[in-house]
Design a protein around this motif. Structure first.
Motif, mmCIF file in Angstrom:
data_model
loop_
_atom_site.group_PDB
_atom_site.id
_atom_site.type_symbol
_atom_site.label_atom_id
_atom_site.label_comp_id
_atom_site.label_asym_id
_atom_site.label_seq_id
_atom_site.Cartn_x
_atom_site.Cartn_y
_atom_site.Cartn_z
ATOM 1 N N LEU A 187 -12.405 17.151 1.357
ATOM 2 C CA LEU A 187 -12.597 16.104 0.358
ATOM 3 C C LEU A 187 -13.839 16.363 -0.481
ATOM 4 O O LEU A 187 -13.841 16.153 -1.686
ATOM 5 N N ASN A 191 -12.858 16.532 -4.254
ATOM 6 C CA ASN A 191 -13.036 15.260 -4.947
ATOM 7 C C ASN A 191 -13.811 15.340 -6.267
ATOM 8 O O ASN A 191 -13.421 14.700 -7.224
ATOM 9 N N ASN A 194 -11.584 16.149 -9.113
ATOM 10 C CA ASN A 194 -10.483 15.186 -9.125
ATOM 11 C C ASN A 194 -10.952 13.853 -9.693
ATOM 12 O O ASN A 194 -10.213 13.169 -10.384
ATOM 13 N N ALA A 195 -12.211 13.507 -9.404
ATOM 14 C CA ALA A 195 -12.733 12.230 -9.877
ATOM 15 C C ALA A 195 -13.214 12.323 -11.321
ATOM 16 O O ALA A 195 -13.181 11.338 -12.042
ATOM 17 N N THR A 213 -20.982 14.196 -2.803
ATOM 18 C CA THR A 213 -20.002 14.298 -1.711
ATOM 19 C C THR A 213 -20.556 15.176 -0.593
ATOM 20 O O THR A 213 -20.304 14.926 0.582
#
Lengths: 274, 230
Positions: A187, A191, A194-195, A213
């Motif tokens: 993740l 992420n 992706n975010a 993250t």
């Protein structure tokens, strides 16, 4: 090739090669500084591996953002999942084979190199036979697999307080913390892009989110470390993770406001079609 | 000799997982808005969900009968049933939401008549969508996917346990192996597929080639992972 996921292809604020060097050097320095634990017979230096993990996560997330801009057709998470799949296989192999050969110290290096090799082969096969036609896919899967392997090794080292295979089996694999580390690493790498994806995606903001993250991964490793290597050593990782998370999140918040400004000022749509 | 057999078993497991993903009706993000047939999530999530349930049920069976070679069929069957149950429940709950929540009729946009029920499909596909919900043929296809995925996953797990005798290590390696093969399949189908009646299903051989090489590589690596000596 399907529709690009956002952002311009081939424009960089920060040179990806520089981030790669930072990721590799930072990751390995972080992991090998944990040798101090063995030299001084303690566990309090485990936090170095946590910092190494953040560097490796930055590198992985940066590569994910470059390859995903070509549009993989399956969403960004697939490449992160692929990365940790390759990473965990190569990492276990590297640590295990170095233990069998009696040179535990080279385990992280073997794991990293094996992961890069598996990544390159899979990238080549996917491009060649499945026909994804992404020009940078081989170099990207190679680097993402390397980054994933380094992240996993670093987080496992942080939790077990050593990069020796038997210590990892006892402190990370047998209690099941490895599952937590596996999914957290995945993740943390997938992420950020992706975010942040979209037409206003900027490398500096994506990289900052990768640090955020990464800090979260370090916090989780700290919680696991409290139960595996002791209260004080675990607490250092946890506290450092929380401190870094606050610093990076404030930075990310500033960058979000910086990038949002341009969108805010575009004006409203005309009320009637002219 | 025994090592070659173990590598072969791991490869078969990997190929089964790749094949299984092609059977599962994956709708991706469009299906989450009921704009394409299938379950509204990505390939890797569906494959992982059913695959891991298969691993857990196979592990449970192995715990109660022991990992002797004569118990292998029982372990594989248990893994297959676990994975099939998981994917079926996912599809059933998805259909309940699509039918009673969104208010659409499960229908396929890829075929005019459902190959199993022979019911007309195209009349029920809403304008501007690629079908919605999980029609009978996709449901059956998904169940076959669960069967193959469960067998593949538990075969990998059983073989690894045979190598290293450590359930935690075998489990995490099997998950990595599962992820890798599921993503290869996911790239091959390009995000969405309805099931074995979808024209994209014909791409299966390409994924099998890639999966064979990738699985071989990972299987050779897997043989060296254990806490024992060389």
């Amino acid at each position: 090739m399907t529709v690009a996921a956002g952002g311009e292809v081939g424009e960089f604020e920060i040179d990806p090669k520089r981030i790669m060097v930072m990721g590799v050097v930072g990751g390995f320095v972080g992991v090998y500084l944990v040798s101090l634990n063995i030299l001084l017979n303690t566990t309090i230096f485990s936090f170095f591996a946590g910092i190494g993990a953040i560097m490796a996560i930055m590198w992985g997330a940066d590569q994910v953002s470059h390859v995903s801009k070509y549009g993989l057709g399956t969403g960004v998470p697939s490449i992160g999942i692929l990365a940790i799949g390759m990473g965990i296989i190569a990492t276990l192999f590297g640590l295990s084979i170095s233990y069998k050969l009696g040179v535990d110290a080279i385990g992280p290096v073997i794991g990293f190199l094996t992961s890069c090799a598996i990544g390159a082969v899979i990238g080549y096969l996917v491009n060649r036979f499945i026909g994804l036609n992404v020009p940078i896919l081989v170099s990207a899967t190679l680097q993402i697999a390397g980054a994933a392997s380094l992240t996993l090794i670093a987080l496992m080292t942080a939790v077990s307080g050593s990069y020796y295979f038997l210590d990892m089996v006892r402190h990370v694999i047998d209690p099941g913390f490895v599952a937590l580390i596996l999914i957290t690493s995945g993740l943390a790498i997938l992420n950020p892009f992706n975010a942040c994806l979209g037409p206003d995606e900027r490398q500096s903001r994506t990289i900052t989110l990768a640090k955020v993250t990464g800090a979260i991964a370090m916090i989780l490793a700290g919680i696991a470390a409290i139960s595996s290597i002791g209260l004080i050593s675990g607490f250092i990782i946890l506290a450092l993770g929380i401190a870094l998370w606050i610093v990076f999140f404030m930075k990310f918040w500033d960058l979000t406001k910086r990038d949002a400004f341009a969108v805010w000022c575009t004006g409203l749509l005309p009320e009637e079609e002219e | 000799m025994e090592v070659i057999l173990l590598i072969l078993l791991l490869m078969i497991g990997g190929i089964l997982v790749t094949a299984a993903v092609h059977f599962v009706p994956v709708g991706g993000a469009p299906a989450a808005m009921a704009q394409t047939t299938g379950v509204g999530t990505g390939t890797t999530m569906l494959a992982t969900g059913s695959g891991l349930t298969g691993l857990v049920s196979a592990g449970f069976m192995m715990e109660s009968v022991g990992y002797d070679i004569s118990n292998l069929p029982l372990v594989l069957a248990s893994g297959a049933v676990g994975a099939m149950l998981m994917i079926c429940i996912t599809m059933l709950m998805g259909n309940i939401v699509y039918i009673f929540g969104v208010g659409v009729v499960p229908s396929s946009a890829k075929v005019k008549f459902d190959p199993i029920t022979k019911l007309r499909q195209d009349l029920y596909v809403s304008k501007g969508t690629e079908g919605h919900g999980i029609p009978t043929v996709s449901f059956v296809s998904g169940t076959i996917g669960g069967l193959l995925g469960g067998i593949g996953g538990s075969l990998v797990y059983w073989t690894l346990l045979e190598i290293n005798h450590n359930p935690a290590m075998s489990g995490i390696f099997a998950i990595g192996f599962f992820f890798l093969n599921a993503v290869i399949a996911s790239y091959n189908i390009g995000g969405t597929i309805e099931g074995f009646h979808d024209p994209k299903f014909k791409r299966l051989p390409k994924a099998i080639v890639v999966s064979t090489v990738a699985s071989l590589m990972c299987s050779i690596v897997a043989v060296f992972i254990s806490t024992g000596g060389l």
